[in-house]
Design an enzyme around this catalytic site. Structure first.
Site, PDB file in Angstrom:
ATOM      1  CB  SER A 123      -0.924   0.010   1.211  1.00  0.00           C
ATOM      2  OG  SER A 123      -0.175  -0.222   2.377  1.00  0.00           O
ATOM      3  CB  THR A 146      -2.078   5.810   4.261  1.00  0.00           C
ATOM      4  OG1 THR A 146      -2.997   5.724   3.195  1.00  0.00           O
ATOM      5  CG2 THR A 146      -1.285   7.099   4.202  1.00  0.00           C
ATOM      6  CB  THR A 164      -0.784   6.049   0.381  1.00  0.00           C
ATOM      7  OG1 THR A 164      -1.582   4.865   0.275  1.00  0.00           O
ATOM      8  CG2 THR A 164      -1.440   7.137  -0.446  1.00  0.00           C
ATOM      9  NE  ARG A 224      -8.756   7.338  -4.348  1.00  0.00           N
ATOM     10  CZ  ARG A 224      -8.118   7.150  -3.195  1.00  0.00           C
ATOM     11  NH1 ARG A 224      -6.833   6.923  -3.179  1.00  0.00           N
ATOM     12  NH2 ARG A 224      -8.769   7.185  -2.065  1.00  0.00           N
ATOM     13  CB  VAL A 225      -5.367  12.278  -6.365  1.00  0.00           C
ATOM     14  CG1 VAL A 225      -4.607  12.910  -5.221  1.00  0.00           C
ATOM     15  CG2 VAL A 225      -4.507  12.255  -7.628  1.00  0.00           C
ATOM     16  N   GLY A 226      -5.913  10.378  -3.637  1.00  0.00           N
ATOM     17  CA  GLY A 226      -6.570  10.305  -2.329  1.00  0.00           C
ATOM     18  C   GLY A 226      -6.234  11.490  -1.445  1.00  0.00           C
ATOM     19  CG  ASP A 227      -6.446  10.726   2.750  1.00  0.00           C
ATOM     20  OD1 ASP A 227      -6.206   9.752   1.999  1.00  0.00           O
ATOM     21  OD2 ASP A 227      -6.300  10.669   3.991  1.00  0.00           O
ATOM     22  CB  THR A 242      -4.489   5.587   7.700  1.00  0.00           C
ATOM     23  OG1 THR A 242      -4.390   4.432   6.856  1.00  0.00           O
ATOM     24  CG2 THR A 242      -5.090   5.139   9.019  1.00  0.00           C
ATOM     25  N   GLY A 243      -6.864   5.317   5.674  1.00  0.00           N
ATOM     26  CA  GLY A 243      -8.170   4.747   5.331  1.00  0.00           C
ATOM     27  C   GLY A 243      -8.686   5.320   4.029  1.00  0.00           C
ATOM     28  N   GLY A 256      -9.581   7.615   1.620  1.00  0.00           N
ATOM     29  CA  GLY A 256      -9.223   9.022   1.548  1.00  0.00           C
ATOM     30  C   GLY A 256     -10.368   9.975   1.237  1.00  0.00           C
TER      31      GLY A 256
HETATM   32  N1  GLY Z   1      -5.700   7.165   2.522  1.00  0.00           N
HETATM   33  C1  GLY Z   1      -5.098   6.815   1.340  1.00  0.00           C
HETATM   34  C2  GLY Z   1      -5.976   6.842   0.165  1.00  0.00           C
HETATM   35  O1  GLY Z   1      -7.186   6.869   0.289  1.00  0.00           O
HETATM   36  O2  GLY Z   1      -5.452   6.829  -0.928  1.00  0.00           O
END
Ligand code: GLY
Length: 337
Positions: free
Chosen positions: A86, A193, A211, A221-224, A244-245, A247
């Protein structure tokens, strides 16, 4: 997938043999890490891969390095671990089979940098640091971020491993693509993450978050994690927070910024994490399907940890001990099953 033997080998290679999840998960007790001020320095990070990261971070601080060096070097450990699916090398790819990485870093001077949708670079955190230090910008993405990394002398590498391809194919076969929560607890596999926040003996705070994001995510796609205020936030007068989790839930509530602002308004780190998770529960309709874990660290050496679902673990290195703890959670039993 990493099996138990491989996990033991990689843990031993990382020097974390004394802190293996199955051992420490049993020993972990959230009550012992909350509601007190620890002596500085303190390193706090997400999941069991945080143990190896914390060790490295603490080494940097103990050898006189800066807090920003400490957070960068710390998260480089899981980034470089091919058994961690991850983060960085060996991360699960997106739906098209490409590994794309997100990372951010923030220091005590309020400066911040990030990269997102970055390919072929094992240590996106180091590119994020260069964005922070060498440009007037905060976030570079995709081919622009890669070009910048190469100009800075960072080498391109293929991040896709055989093992990651195998795991990714299993994810593609699943009808229900909702990410499995608490992967680490169920599969004894390093997952999710790494967010790491630290305070040094001068009370300077910094954080890093990195991450490969959701397995089989949509292309682009881009996360948090690379978004300052979402996956990571640091205010050297107040404290630091990381997430984490899933995003998207953190982005919709600017989770890390929210935690730090609540601390500014008088909440303890634990109260702030609980209130920020409650905000997600109140505002995000489909939150029951997902996990979010939040961590917070105050200027005075208190920590906070809280999650939506049970099963979020965090690694705390304080007062000479680097241990894994289970966070308290809003729901006491999983709501996505
Ligand atoms: N927290 C990482 C993601 O959602 O990509």
């Amino acid at each position: 997938m990493i099996n138990r033997r491989k996990f033991l080998e990689s843990a031993a290679a990382l020097g974390i043999i004394g802190a293996l999840p199955t051992k420490v998960l049993k020993a972990g007790n959230s009550k012992t890490s909350l509601g007190k001020s620890y002596k500085l320095p303190i390193i706090l990070s997400t999941w069991s891969h945080g143990i190896g990261a914390n060790d490295e971070s603490m080494k940097v601080l103990e050898s006189g390095g800066s807090v920003i060096d400490a957070v960068e070097k710390g998260v480089m450990i899981p980034e470089g671990d091919p058994n961690n699916h991850s983060v960085g090398l060996g991360g699960y790819p997106d739906i098209t089979g490409k590994v794309t990485l997100d990372a951010s870093i923030m220091g005590p001077d309020g400066n911040a940098g990030g990269v997102c949708y970055l390919e072929n670079i094992v240590h996106p955190i180091s590119v994020a640091r260069k964005v922070m230090e060498d440009t007037p910008h905060v976030l570079l993405s995709g081919s622009g971020a890669l070009k910048f990394a190469l100009e800075k002398g960072i080498k391109e590498e293929d991040l896709l491993t055989e093992e990651a391809i195998k795991g990714w194919k299993e994810v593609l076969k699943k009808e229900n693509k909702t990410p499995e929560i608490n992967w680490e607890e169920k599969h004894n596999e390093l997952h999710d993450t790494i967010g790491l926040i630290a305070i040094d003996t001068k009370s300077d705070l910094a954080g890093a978050c990195t991450t490969s994001g959701l397995a089989a995510k949509l292309r682009g796609r881009v996360g948090d994690s690379p978004i300052i205020g979402a996956g990571l936030y640091v205010d050297n007068e107040i404290g630091a927070a990381t997430a984490t989790g899933m995003g998207e839930l953190v982005m919709k509530t600017l989770g890390s910024f929210l935690v730090v602002e609540m601390m500014r308004n008088g909440a303890s780190p634990q109260e702030a994490c609980e209130k920020a998770i409650k905000r997600i529960v109140d505002k995000v309709l489909n939150h029951k399907k997902y996990q979010i874990g939040l961590l917070a660290l105050s200027k005075t050496g208190e920590i906070g940890a809280y999650s939506i679902q049970p099963g979020f673990y965090y690694a705390l290195f304080a007062e000479g001990e680097n241990k894994l703890f289970k966070a308290k959670s809003y729901y006491k039993i999983h709501t996505n099953q």
